[in-house]
Design a protein around this motif. Structure first.
Motif, mmCIF file in Angstrom:
data_model
loop_
_atom_site.group_PDB
_atom_site.id
_atom_site.type_symbol
_atom_site.label_atom_id
_atom_site.label_comp_id
_atom_site.label_asym_id
_atom_site.label_seq_id
_atom_site.Cartn_x
_atom_site.Cartn_y
_atom_site.Cartn_z
ATOM 1 N N ALA A 127 -9.583 -1.955 8.844
ATOM 2 C CA ALA A 127 -8.154 -1.938 8.457
ATOM 3 C C ALA A 127 -7.496 -0.667 8.994
ATOM 4 O O ALA A 127 -6.386 -0.700 9.535
ATOM 5 C CB ALA A 127 -8.016 -2.016 6.944
ATOM 6 N N GLY A 173 -3.004 12.048 -4.507
ATOM 7 C CA GLY A 173 -2.630 12.405 -5.875
ATOM 8 C C GLY A 173 -3.433 13.538 -6.488
ATOM 9 O O GLY A 173 -4.014 13.352 -7.549
ATOM 10 N N THR A 217 0.774 2.325 -0.023
ATOM 11 C CA THR A 217 1.258 2.354 -1.408
ATOM 12 C C THR A 217 2.546 1.572 -1.670
ATOM 13 O O THR A 217 2.764 1.140 -2.788
ATOM 14 C CB THR A 217 1.539 3.808 -1.842
ATOM 15 N N CYS A 238 -0.070 -1.502 5.088
ATOM 16 C CA CYS A 238 -1.455 -1.944 4.892
ATOM 17 C C CYS A 238 -1.691 -2.370 3.447
ATOM 18 O O CYS A 238 -2.385 -3.346 3.190
ATOM 19 C CB CYS A 238 -2.399 -0.809 5.287
ATOM 20 N N GLY A 239 -1.149 -1.615 2.486
ATOM 21 C CA GLY A 239 -1.388 -1.923 1.072
ATOM 22 C C GLY A 239 -0.156 -1.626 0.241
ATOM 23 O O GLY A 239 0.821 -1.048 0.734
ATOM 24 N N ARG A 240 -0.203 -2.021 -1.032
ATOM 25 C CA ARG A 240 0.946 -1.804 -1.933
ATOM 26 C C ARG A 240 0.439 -1.357 -3.294
ATOM 27 O O ARG A 240 0.720 -1.969 -4.318
ATOM 28 C CB ARG A 240 1.806 -3.067 -2.002
ATOM 29 N N SER A 242 1.138 0.917 -5.325
ATOM 30 C CA SER A 242 2.023 1.341 -6.415
ATOM 31 C C SER A 242 2.746 0.157 -7.057
ATOM 32 O O SER A 242 3.460 0.336 -8.038
ATOM 33 C CB SER A 242 3.064 2.336 -5.897
ATOM 34 N N TRP A 274 -2.670 -7.456 8.389
ATOM 35 C CA TRP A 274 -3.754 -8.188 7.720
ATOM 36 C C TRP A 274 -4.933 -8.108 8.679
ATOM 37 O O TRP A 274 -5.020 -8.842 9.664
ATOM 38 C CB TRP A 274 -3.343 -9.621 7.384
ATOM 39 N N ALA A 275 -5.822 -7.152 8.418
ATOM 40 C CA ALA A 275 -6.855 -6.805 9.398
ATOM 41 C C ALA A 275 -7.701 -8.000 9.868
ATOM 42 O O ALA A 275 -8.044 -8.072 11.053
ATOM 43 C CB ALA A 275 -7.737 -5.686 8.847
ATOM 44 N N PRO A 276 -8.054 -8.960 8.974
ATOM 45 C CA PRO A 276 -8.872 -10.082 9.465
ATOM 46 C C PRO A 276 -8.212 -10.870 10.602
ATOM 47 O O PRO A 276 -8.900 -11.498 11.400
ATOM 48 C CB PRO A 276 -9.066 -10.953 8.213
ATOM 49 N N LEU A 319 -9.089 2.714 -9.597
ATOM 50 C CA LEU A 319 -7.692 2.290 -9.747
ATOM 51 C C LEU A 319 -6.842 3.421 -10.314
ATOM 52 O O LEU A 319 -5.638 3.487 -10.090
ATOM 53 C CB LEU A 319 -7.615 1.046 -10.641
ATOM 54 N N GLY A 321 -7.255 6.490 -9.519
ATOM 55 C CA GLY A 321 -7.225 7.610 -8.554
ATOM 56 C C GLY A 321 -8.451 8.502 -8.635
ATOM 57 O O GLY A 321 -8.451 9.613 -8.102
ATOM 58 N N ASN A 323 -11.346 8.206 -7.208
ATOM 59 C CA ASN A 323 -12.247 8.271 -6.040
ATOM 60 C C ASN A 323 -11.744 9.244 -4.970
ATOM 61 O O ASN A 323 -10.549 9.426 -4.777
ATOM 62 C CB ASN A 323 -12.415 6.880 -5.418
#
Ligand SMILES: NC(=O)c1ccc[n+]([C@@H]2O[C@H](COP(=O)([O-])OP(=O)(O)OC[C@H]3O[C@@H](n4cnc5c(N)ncnc54)[C@H](OP(=O)(O)O)[C@@H]3O)[C@@H](O)[C@H]2O)c1
Length: 332
Positions: A127, A173, A217, A238-240, A242, A274-276, A319, A321, A323
């Protein structure tokens, strides 16, 4: 007689809030391989926030929690796999997985560095690469901003941009995460979005503007980045992270402000990734990422937890934060 410990969905999360009561541990029998199947012992699983998105759609109560894992073949009734092979496969959250060869994503060259296939050479790496390189077309000397920059995808996207010669700013964060990005991964600058004003911080961090924004985000960070984009800049969505975990046509989140006005005024392009869809380019991507790992230009950032029983807490922490890097649960 060995048992197969597995974690299934007990209850769908209420209002999107995943908690320990979402999951239930079950003991089952270790399946016996039939002709044309392969029995695998899971050694490690990837835990990513994307799991939240499939709760209630692909994942229903009673179903095994899905996950990509690294596993060791313990019995094979298919000629293409032998006992002792290391594979990458959709093992799910369980100790033993009985799989058809067509379900196995890859036979890995060895058990050494197999965890790379859950990070830089796996879904996160692809991704990050496709967003940044294949469709983002990052160029040397460009200014690149990445959000959720200490997450699995973000830390890789930022490192790939740095290796390609860009100036990289990571948004994440926490001050401790900023330190990891700048001191360990070679990001040029880091912004803690939980303190201060993200708009002002982005202005100060990239006064010349942003060429490429890798968005994980949506929400306020996307809005702030939009205002700081250069003319002709690109945004890869790439993602959402937030946004609410699920929405339909009646409950679409508001914003961001500036769309489409800023896009028109500054000739900005915004692209959904959408990486795939880009699987035809995966081998090229993996070859380049592998070379960066071998040369030491790319740093592995993994966040490891031990024990299948700790997988729910690991996901819940992710989820929130908790990690730093790619979160992996080791089962052996
Ligand atoms: N489009 C594709 O093909 C594709 C492929 C793979 C993954 N993805 C998506 O890419 C995104 C990143 O995945 P990942 O595996 O890297 O995630 P991850 O490792 O699970 O990282 C998630 C991080 O996001 C940050 N975060 C959580 N809520 C946030 C919020 N409200 N605002 C800002 N940051 C927030 C947290 O760190 P902080 O401490 O920084 O808040 C958290 O540690 C996800 O949305 C995933 O679904 C897309």
């Amino acid at each position: 007689m060995p048992i197969n410990r597995r974690i299934v969905i007990a209850n769908l999360p209420q209002g999107g809030e995943i908690s320990s009561s979402t999951f239930r541990m079950e003991d089952g029998e270790v399946p016996q391989p039939e002709p044309g199947t392969v029995l695998c012992r899971t050694t490690a699983i990837f835990v990513g926030s994307a799991l939240r998105r499939v709760m209630g759609s692909y994942l229903q109560p009673g179903m095994l929690v899905m996950a990509t894992g690294v596993a060791r073949v313990v019995a094979s009734r298919d000629a293409s796999f032998s006992e002792g092979d290391t594979v990458l496969a959709p093992t799910g959250w369980q100790e033993y997985a009985l799989l058809k060869p067509s379900q196995i994503s890859a036979k890995l060259p060895s058990a050494d560095n197999a965890l790379d296939y859950l990070g830089p050479l796996g879904g996160s790496g692809l991704a990050a690469y496709h967003g940044l390189v294949t469709v983002g077309r990052v160029q040397a000397s460009e200014v690149v901003v990445v959000s959720a920059a200490a997450g699995s995808v973000g830390q890789l996207a930022g490192q790939f941009a740095r290796i390609k010669g860009a100036r990289v700013i990571g948004v994440c964060g926490g001050a401790d995460k900023v330190d990891v990005l700048t001191a360990k991964l070679g990001f040029h600058h880091g912004i803690n979005y939980k303190e201060g004003n993200i708009q002002e911080e982005l202005k100060a961090g990239c006064p010349e503007g942003i060429d490429l924004y890798f968005d994980n985000t949506s929400g306020p960070i996307l809005e702030a980045a939009l205002l700081q984009m250069k003319r002709g800049g690109r945004i890869v969505c790439c993602g959402r992270l937030s946004e609410p975990h699920d929405y339909d046509s009646e409950h679409v989140p508001a914003g961001p402000r500036g769309v489409p006005g800023l896009l028109i005024q500054r000739r900005i392009s915004m692209l959904g990734l959408w990486a795939p869809d880009l699987a035809a380019e995966d081998e090229k991507a993996r070859n380049e990422i592998r070379a960066w790992l071998e040369s030491g230009e790319l740093t592995r950032l993994v966040d490891i937890t031990h024990g299948l029983e700790n997988a729910p807490a690991s996901l819940i922490g992710n989820l929130a934060g908790g990690n730093v890097g790619t979160r992996i649960v080791m089962l052996e």
